[in-house]
Design an enzyme around this catalytic site. Structure first.
Site, PDB file in Angstrom:
ATOM      1  N   HIS A 304      -9.471  -1.003   0.574  1.00 16.69           N
ATOM      2  CA  HIS A 304      -8.473  -1.906  -0.126  1.00 16.69           C
ATOM      3  C   HIS A 304      -9.208  -2.931  -0.870  1.00 16.69           C
ATOM      4  O   HIS A 304     -10.425  -3.147  -0.335  1.00 16.69           O
ATOM      5  CB  HIS A 304      -7.823  -2.467   1.327  1.00 16.69           C
ATOM      6  CG  HIS A 304      -6.564  -3.154   1.061  1.00 16.69           C
ATOM      7  ND1 HIS A 304      -6.811  -5.004   0.862  1.00 16.69           N
ATOM      8  CD2 HIS A 304      -5.335  -3.065   0.992  1.00 16.69           C
ATOM      9  CE1 HIS A 304      -5.451  -5.250   0.513  1.00 16.69           C
ATOM     10  NE2 HIS A 304      -4.739  -4.359   0.499  1.00 16.69           N
ATOM     11  N   ASP A 363      -0.744   2.082   3.218  1.00 21.59           N
ATOM     12  CA  ASP A 363       0.097   3.407   2.562  1.00 21.59           C
ATOM     13  C   ASP A 363      -0.590   4.746   3.138  1.00 21.59           C
ATOM     14  O   ASP A 363       0.420   5.811   2.876  1.00 21.59           O
ATOM     15  CB  ASP A 363      -0.538   3.357   1.123  1.00 21.59           C
ATOM     16  CG  ASP A 363      -0.412   1.943   0.599  1.00 21.59           C
ATOM     17  OD1 ASP A 363       0.968   1.458   0.632  1.00 21.59           O
ATOM     18  OD2 ASP A 363      -1.209   1.617  -0.311  1.00 21.59           O
TER      19      ASP A 363
END
Length: 411
Positions: A304, A363
């Site tokens: 991320h 996700d």
């Protein structure tokens, strides 16, 4: 006492104020560099640039911390419902019982959309992606609220409530149209999450009975996706809003930005990757492909931009995923979950991923939950938009209440 950083350019020293953060890193004010030093700063992707002052969301990526208005995301996911968090983001405090009841009644009251919007849906071909339909439908709301083309401060809260209320209705309509089923009207006897599931899965001839485990899981997913600082879509909403554009137009720009596979579309890509891997026995092969600089394969759902630790949202979703699959009798026989769990275990022990601080992100598990719920992959980003609308509206409102707000104009 004020602190300053010194910037030396061509032998001349410039003093730059250091702005103290209430929490987290301090910020160097470079707003006068271009005027005084005849230079601009260069920061592709705004990697080191704060674009605004905000009190809504705080992230410590190194420690894996996410807080909304001071409340830890894990506590909110476990103890609150989505509209409580929506109230928190917009107003700055969790609601009292009376405030919560009034807020939920207002949201329910505004959940219907104008009947003329049905004609807009009919202009799309049957194969249209639900995000394309939703993008157009949200933007078209500007036509139904012409008074908001020149909005005033008094409109901020009502506009936020209208948007939060109508987005799930439009989202469900987008899905129904894409599969050729009649639209289902909102049912104000249901709560926010139940109502969305009802509009998604009921038909005129069949009622949909909401499973409480499914409802609670979707409630958590909405909370976990509600806001996330100045990400791509939120920044897009703020930039559009800085020009004075009406709020429906601003939210439609956020939806457009969210649609990108590097942003809101990532969980759909994760599902496709897990399907491509196909079996746990092939995980080492794909781990090797991910490490190979000459191989275009990327391990999706890991890493991320902000988090250099385990994404706290992913930790909640991993457990939520197990709860949902257990309820549906799929815990031990869902191939995507088995691949995901083994892939995570192998990657977290691999020096390549450890050195690069690549951990599962939000996700990684959300798509598996959606698939188990019966939500098709083309709706994943639509559900993300339902949740993130709350954050967008809170950020939009905060921007317009900021006396230092200026039109955004990068150089």
């Amino acid at each position: 006492d004020s602190e300053f950083a010194e910037l030396k350019i061509r032998g001349k020293i410039f003093k730059l104020p250091i702005l103290k953060a209430s929490i987290g890193e301090d910020v160097i004010d470079i707003s006068r560099v271009s005027a005084e030093a005849d230079c601009f700063t260069y920061d592709p992707g705004f990697m080191s640039t704060a674009s605004c002052q905000s009190t809504i969301t705080y992230i410590d990526g190194d420690k894996g911390i996410l807080r909304h208005r001071g409340y830890d995301i894990k506590d909110l996911a476990e103890k609150s419902d989505f509209l409580e968090v929506a109230y928190l983001l917009i107003y700055g405090e969790l609601p009292s019982g009376e405030q919560y009841n009034n807020f939920t009644k207002q949201v329910a009251h505004h959940s219907l959309v104008n009947e003329r919007l049905h004609y807009l849906f009919q202009t799309f071909c049957s194969s249209s992606h639900p995000m394309a339909i939703m993008l157009a439908a949200v933007g078209s709301l500007s036509a139904f609220y012409p008074d908001l083309l020149n909005f005033k401060e008094a409109d901020y809260e009502l506009t936020a409530i209208r948007m939060i209320a109508k987005i799930p209705t439009i989202a469900a309509m987008s899905y129904k149209y894409s599969i050729g089923q009649p639209f289902i009207y909102p049912d104000n006897s249901l709560d926010f999450t139940e109502n969305f599931l009802h509009m998604m899965f009921a038909t005129p001839c069949t009622k949909y009975k909401v499973n409480p485990i499914i409802k609670n899981a979707l409630n958590k997913i909405f909370i976990l996706h509600a806001d996330h600082e100045q990400n791509a879509s939120t920044s897009t909403v703020r930039i559009a809003g800085s020009s004075g554009a009406n709020p429906f137009a601003c939210i439609s720009t956020g939806i457009a930005s969210l649609w990108g596979p590097a942003h809101g579309g990532a969980n759909e890509v994760v599902i496709n990757m897990l399907k491509e891997i196909g079996s746990s026995e092939y995980i080492p092969k794909y781990i090797a492909k991910a490490k190979d600089k000459n191989d275009p394969f990327r391990l999706m759902g890991f890493g991320h931009r902000i988090y250099k630790n385990y994404d706290p949202r992913a930790a909640v979703l991993k457990e939520t995923c197990k709860e949902v699959l257990k309820e549906l009798g799929q815990l031990d026989n869902n191939p995507l979950l088995q691949i995901a769990i083994e892939l995570e275990a192998i990657a977290l022990k691999d020096e390549y991923f450890i050195e690069r601080k690549l951990y599962p992100n939000v996700d990684f598990y959300s798509g598996i939950i959606y698939k188990a719920m019966g939500i098709p992959s083309q709706m994943f980003t639509v559900l993300f938009a339902i949740a993130r609308t709350v954050g967008w509206m809170a950020q939009w409102k905060e921007m317009h209440e900021d006396p230092e707000q200026k039109i955004s104009r990068p150089r």
